[in-house]
Design an enzyme around this catalytic site. Structure first.
Site, short mmCIF file in Angstrom:
data_model
loop_
_atom_site.label_atom_id
_atom_site.label_comp_id
_atom_site.label_asym_id
_atom_site.label_seq_id
_atom_site.Cartn_x
_atom_site.Cartn_y
_atom_site.Cartn_z
N GLY A 78 0.79 -1.22 0.00
CA GLY A 78 0.00 0.00 0.00
C GLY A 78 0.82 1.27 0.00
N GLU A 107 4.02 8.02 -9.16
CA GLU A 107 2.70 7.61 -8.70
C GLU A 107 2.33 8.31 -7.39
OE1 GLU A 107 1.90 3.38 -8.57
OE2 GLU A 107 3.44 3.00 -10.08
N HIS A 129 -2.08 3.18 -12.53
CA HIS A 129 -1.40 2.13 -13.30
C HIS A 129 -0.03 2.64 -13.71
CE1 HIS A 129 -1.10 -1.45 -15.76
NE2 HIS A 129 -0.66 -0.70 -16.75
N ASP A 167 -7.64 -1.95 -16.85
CA ASP A 167 -6.80 -0.76 -17.04
C ASP A 167 -7.37 0.14 -18.13
OD1 ASP A 167 -5.06 -1.60 -15.04
OD2 ASP A 167 -3.88 -2.79 -16.44
#
Length: 205
Positions: free
Chosen positions: A15, A177, A112, A148
């Site tokens: 996570g 990200e 993603h 996706d």
């Protein structure tokens, strides 16, 4: 969205994006947003321990060996009981059922590690490296019933360096990200956008 935006985090592993979101909230870079609940589908997911340490509500619904519809029904009920506004997939390694997606239309976000629509699926960073891509990155998008796929909220791009291998490229994408996900959440939580012809379009002032 009006008032406080409550997030439901779904994860299967460590996570790291969940922790980036939590840090952004803690540092007040995501005002008006809070994490309502963290849910894992794997009992020993390290992200659950992190949620406990942060004092966040957390639950486990083991997915292995259960019909997807039954498992997702339990998660839907849990998220609704915590009055979740946005569902954020943070390394959640399981496809969602149509019923789950229908329960939260245009309210499920995923990140993603590629510039979609390029390199969907697993090991996207290695796919990009093996293909010889010169630019890589990450995408935050709304989730629909296809893998996706869904309306893109934002992307962050980085060059693939001559010194990169698949592992170093993945590490550099992950750093992007951690920036992209909180920014995407802020954009959606602001409600200052529209979706036109499958495009995420910020409203003009």
């Amino acid at each position: 969205m009006n008032g406080l935006t409550r997030l439901g985090i779904l994860l299967s592993g460590r996570g790291s994006n969940f922790l980036a979101i939590a840090q952004s909230i803690r540092e007040r870079r995501l005002p008006g947003v809070e994490i309502a609940v963290v849910i894992a589908n794997v009992a020993e997911a390290p992200g659950l321990k992190a949620a406990a340490e942060l004092g966040l509500p957390h639950h486990t619904f083991i997915s292995k060996g259960r019909p997807r519809t039954d498992h997702d029904a339990d998660m839907i009920a849990c998220l609704q009981s915590h009055h979740v506004d946005l569902v954020c997939l943070a390394g959640y390694m399981r496809l969602l059922s149509p019923a789950f997606i229908a329960a939260f239309p245009n309210r499920i976000l995923n990140i993603h590690p590629s510039l979609l629509p390029a390199f969907p699926g697993l090991e996207a960073q290695r796919q990009a490296f093996d293909y010889g891509a010169k630019v890589a990155g990450c995408t935050v998008h709304f989730v629909d019933e296809h893998l996706d796929h869904g309306v893109i909220i934002l992307q962050r791009a980085i060059p693939v360096l001559e010194t990169d291998d698949a592992h170093s490229l993945a590490a550099r994408i992950l750093a992007e990200e951690h920036i992209a996900y909180p920014e995407a959440i802020a954009r959606v939580a602001s409600a200052n956008y529209e979706i036109h012809a499958c495009r995420f379009v910020p409203k003009l002032p």
